[in-house]
Design a protein around this motif. Sequence first.
Motif, short mmCIF file in Angstrom:
data_model
loop_
_atom_site.label_atom_id
_atom_site.label_comp_id
_atom_site.label_asym_id
_atom_site.label_seq_id
_atom_site.Cartn_x
_atom_site.Cartn_y
_atom_site.Cartn_z
N LEU A 14 -1.16 -5.64 -6.93
CA LEU A 14 -2.22 -6.41 -6.26
C LEU A 14 -2.65 -5.73 -4.96
O LEU A 14 -3.84 -5.75 -4.60
N GLU A 15 -1.71 -5.10 -4.28
CA GLU A 15 -2.06 -4.37 -3.05
C GLU A 15 -2.90 -3.14 -3.39
O GLU A 15 -3.90 -2.85 -2.72
N LEU A 16 -2.52 -2.41 -4.44
CA LEU A 16 -3.29 -1.24 -4.85
C LEU A 16 -4.70 -1.64 -5.30
O LEU A 16 -5.66 -0.90 -5.08
N LEU A 17 -4.81 -2.79 -5.91
CA LEU A 17 -6.11 -3.28 -6.37
C LEU A 17 -7.13 -3.37 -5.25
O LEU A 17 -8.30 -3.02 -5.43
N THR A 18 -6.70 -3.82 -4.10
CA THR A 18 -7.62 -4.01 -2.97
C THR A 18 -7.61 -2.85 -1.99
O THR A 18 -8.23 -2.93 -0.93
N SER A 19 -6.92 -1.77 -2.33
CA SER A 19 -6.87 -0.60 -1.46
C SER A 19 -7.99 0.37 -1.81
O SER A 19 -8.72 0.19 -2.79
N ASP A 20 -8.09 1.45 -1.03
CA ASP A 20 -9.05 2.51 -1.32
C ASP A 20 -8.43 3.64 -2.13
O ASP A 20 -9.08 4.66 -2.39
N PHE A 21 -7.18 3.46 -2.54
CA PHE A 21 -6.47 4.53 -3.23
C PHE A 21 -7.02 4.74 -4.63
O PHE A 21 -7.38 3.79 -5.33
N SER A 22 -7.08 5.99 -5.06
CA SER A 22 -7.41 6.33 -6.44
C SER A 22 -6.46 7.41 -6.92
O SER A 22 -5.93 8.18 -6.12
N GLY A 23 -6.25 7.44 -8.21
CA GLY A 23 -5.34 8.43 -8.77
C GLY A 23 -4.03 7.81 -9.21
O GLY A 23 -3.95 6.63 -9.53
N THR A 24 -2.98 8.64 -9.23
CA THR A 24 -1.69 8.23 -9.77
C THR A 24 -0.74 7.77 -8.69
O THR A 24 -0.57 8.44 -7.67
N ALA A 25 -0.12 6.62 -8.92
CA ALA A 25 0.90 6.08 -8.03
C ALA A 25 2.19 5.89 -8.82
O ALA A 25 2.15 5.57 -10.02
N HIS A 26 3.31 6.10 -8.16
CA HIS A 26 4.61 5.84 -8.78
C HIS A 26 5.19 4.59 -8.15
O HIS A 26 5.61 4.59 -7.00
N VAL A 27 5.19 3.50 -8.94
CA VAL A 27 5.61 2.20 -8.44
C VAL A 27 6.90 1.81 -9.15
O VAL A 27 6.91 1.01 -10.09
N ALA A 28 7.98 2.43 -8.72
CA ALA A 28 9.30 2.18 -9.29
C ALA A 28 10.31 2.05 -8.16
O ALA A 28 10.00 2.33 -7.01
N GLY A 29 11.50 1.59 -8.51
CA GLY A 29 12.53 1.45 -7.49
C GLY A 29 12.97 2.80 -6.94
O GLY A 29 12.89 3.82 -7.63
N PRO A 30 13.46 2.84 -5.71
CA PRO A 30 13.88 4.10 -5.10
C PRO A 30 15.28 4.54 -5.49
O PRO A 30 15.73 5.60 -5.05
N GLU A 31 15.95 3.75 -6.32
CA GLU A 31 17.35 4.03 -6.66
C GLU A 31 17.48 4.14 -8.18
O GLU A 31 17.04 3.26 -8.91
N ALA A 32 18.07 5.24 -8.65
CA ALA A 32 18.27 5.45 -10.08
C ALA A 32 19.56 4.77 -10.54
O ALA A 32 20.52 4.63 -9.78
N ALA A 33 19.55 4.36 -11.80
CA ALA A 33 20.75 3.75 -12.40
C ALA A 33 20.70 4.01 -13.90
O ALA A 33 19.63 4.04 -14.50
#
Length: 262
Positions: free
Chosen positions: A185-204
């Motif tokens: 929802l934040e990206l929706l209203t932002s000016d950003f375009s392109g690829t974003a990585h929206v995952a947790g910062p910790e691997a398991a």
Amino acid sequence: MRLLVTGAAGLLGSEVLRLAEHEVVPTYHTEPVPGGVRMDVRRRDEVDEVLRMVRPDGIIHAAFRQSDWATTADGPANIVAAARGARLVFVSSDVVFGGRPAPYDEHEPPCPVTPYGAAKAAAETAIRAIDPSAVIARTSLIVGYDGRSSHERFVHALAAGQPGSLFTANVRCPVHVTDLATALLELLTSDFSGTAHVAGPEAANRLELGRLIAIRDGLDADALAESPGSPSEIRLDGERTQKLLSTRLRPVSEFLRPSRRP
């Protein structure tokens, strides 16, 4: 803003509906959603008709079906072709990558090794070609708080004695559904375009994730069977994306602490 959400009956889509402060029109295919509009994303004419009727300012496309190329690959192409200038956020997956020990950043091209990964990669290609201003949001294993995610259901089944095992060689970056929905929802209203990585910062790995879920839910973590499984390490480097967001993407060891709910 009038927001159209596809896949609104699913775990992520329903969380977007819960959190959105916009006027929202949910769409579904099989499982009806209150106030929703039925739409088969595989049918270009149907998608075009629904978008003409709704006339959304923004679209979060969360619908997919792992075993169906038409839904996962052709569906997003139909959505972006019919969007007519609506702001599009497409939910992609870490499985556009084949796996390796080193993390993948947002600039790396897809290299899928599974049919589902290939379908998501094809969808990304279509969206980039038709609407370069769109957001392609790659994510990883999505975990909820009420047992609805496939990972939670599987862990509960194993803890209850059903056959199966959790792979120790399968490594991902789990993300909480609330964090992911808020970020989209934040990206929706932002000016950003392109690829974003929206995952947790910790691997398991799958076993580690399963044990955290079991402990949080008061289950016997020692009852979970394990096996190596086929090696598959897919870590998303989301450092650049996190700097763009005010939404904090929490590590799995934090959001799966016992008795925690957003």
